[in-house]
Design an enzyme around this catalytic site. Structure first.
Site: not given
Length: 403
Positions: A16, A18-19, A57, A177, A245, A254, A286
């Site tokens: 994916h 994002d992954k 950074e 997914k 797909f 993106a 986090d």
């Protein structure tokens, strides 16, 4: 507890977009921690058609100096790490190929103002890398003490990825997914899978005729291997419900680091403080505080003190001591929640849950993070060993503190 309710969680595969971004960011974290265990890293990744961009950074010995000059060979190592990560995921497509994609490196030195608040100096202990609230969760739904909806969603995609890498399902491509809906009974236990969704990128032609039937049969066989047969008695399947797909991954959409925080944690079964994990060194609470809250919640449930537990920690940037600790056993606890809170803070090895104490207790200053960046940070093993926050070695300490 409500009776006969439905709950749903989703997962996304390592391919994916994002992954892909998360894994690249964490591969950079591992690279820098391997050079300097005290490195400070905040690495964000953007992926799109034939392009990977890094921004963020950093600070660390043998990595980059305060003027932004890279140590010898490190800049080249960064690019090599990015391309290797994309290759290992399996992208060799026209729209996203590990060898031919364009790469931009926009990493720069960490702000001196952030550094002065985080670093230890004189009588000041190391402070939190940012303000924020973090949550941990555990329940007895599965052997790994995770929500079943998320556990099954992850494992379906992990099996499919393993088959793709092994060559036993050559029609699969990296992007996929899943989504699992379970019916729960009055005791909060899964009684049936009412709906399962799997959308997977596929080779050309596997959206029609016999090839489509082969793909659907394969996915159903994976589901049957992952979920108990007793849950699959009334299941509605949605396999590639949009049809074709073929275009997927960063070429289809993106990807950005940190957009799958619910997939990374508890699938919506527990609160989330909002901060992402990937791309951050463990001074960033986090990440590290989310790991310690999972560790604490899991040990509380493993100790038999509750069948379900949520924990919250809060921090201020530059301050070492947590602002608050909150335990909620959802009326399943064998002792008061306030007693558990006091027990946690009394356990010497936890060091008052300061950022440094968390890193020390869990051994977080190691290059272990790329493995966390797909299929969830909690409730699973990496190469045969639990992640350190998945250990249940605090059980006896908790019992002793409550005796």
């Amino acid at each position: 507890m409500r009776s006969n309710y439905l709950f749903t969680s989703e997962s996304v595969s390592e391919g994916h977009p994002d992954k892909v971004a998360d894994q690249i960011s964490d591969a950079i974290v591992d690279l820098f921690l391997s050079k300097d265990p005290e490195a400070r890293i905040a690495c964000e990744t953007l992926t799109t058609t034939q392009l990977v961009v890094l921004a963020g950074e950093i600070r660390g010995k043998g990595i980059m100096d305060e003027d932004g000059n890279w140590a010898a060979g490190v800049k080249e190592e960064v690019e090599a790490t990015v391309r290797r990560t994309v290759k290992e995921i399996g992208y060799e497509q026209e729209g996203f190929h590990w060898e031919t994609l364009r790469f931009e490196n926009n990493l720069h030195p960490q702000s001196a103002h952030i550094a002065q608040g985080v670093d230890a100096s004189g009588n000041k202990d190391e402070g939190a890398g940012d303000q924020g609230i973090m949550f941990g969760y555990a329940s007895t739904e599965t052997p790994d003490l995770m929500p079943a909806t998320l556990d099954y969603s992850h494992k379906i995609l992990q099996r499919m990825a393993a088959d793709r890498h092994a060559g036993t399902a050559p029609f699969l491509e990296p992007d996929a997914k899943s989504q699992v809906t379970l019916r729960y009974d009055s005791e909060g236990k899964p009684s049936a899978a009412t709906a399962i969704v799997v959308s997977t990128q596929h080779a050309k032609g596997y959206d029609q005729g016999e090839k489509e039937a082969e793909l659907h049969a394969y996915v159903k066989s994976v589901i049957a291997d992952i979920l108990p047969a007793s849950l699959l008695t009334e299941t509605e399947y949605h396999i590639n419900p949009t049809g074709s797909f073929e275009i997927g991954g960063p070429d289809g959409d993106a990807g950005l680091t940190g957009r799958k925080i619910i997939v990374d944690t508890y699938g919506g079964a527990a609160p989330h403080g909002g901060g992402a994990f990937s791309g951050k060194d463990p001074t960033k609470v986090d990440r590290s505080a989310a790991y310690i809250t999972r560790y604490l919640a899991k040990n509380i449930v493993a100790a038999g003190l509750a069948t379900r537990c949520t924990i919250q920690l809060a921090y201020a940037i530059g301050v070492s001591k947590p602002l608050s600790l909150y335990v909620d056993t959802h009326r399943t606890g064998t002792v008061g929640d306030d007693q558990i809170e006091n027990a946690i803070m009394s356990i010497e090895k936890l060091g008052g849950l300061t950022p440094r104490a968390i890193r020390t207790h869990l051994g977080l200053n190691k290059p272990i993070y790329r493995k966390t960046a797909a299929y969830g940070h909690f409730g699973r093993k990496a190469e045969g060993d639990f992640f350190p926050w998945e250990r249940t070695d605090l059980v006896e300490d908790l019992k002793a503190a409550l005796a």
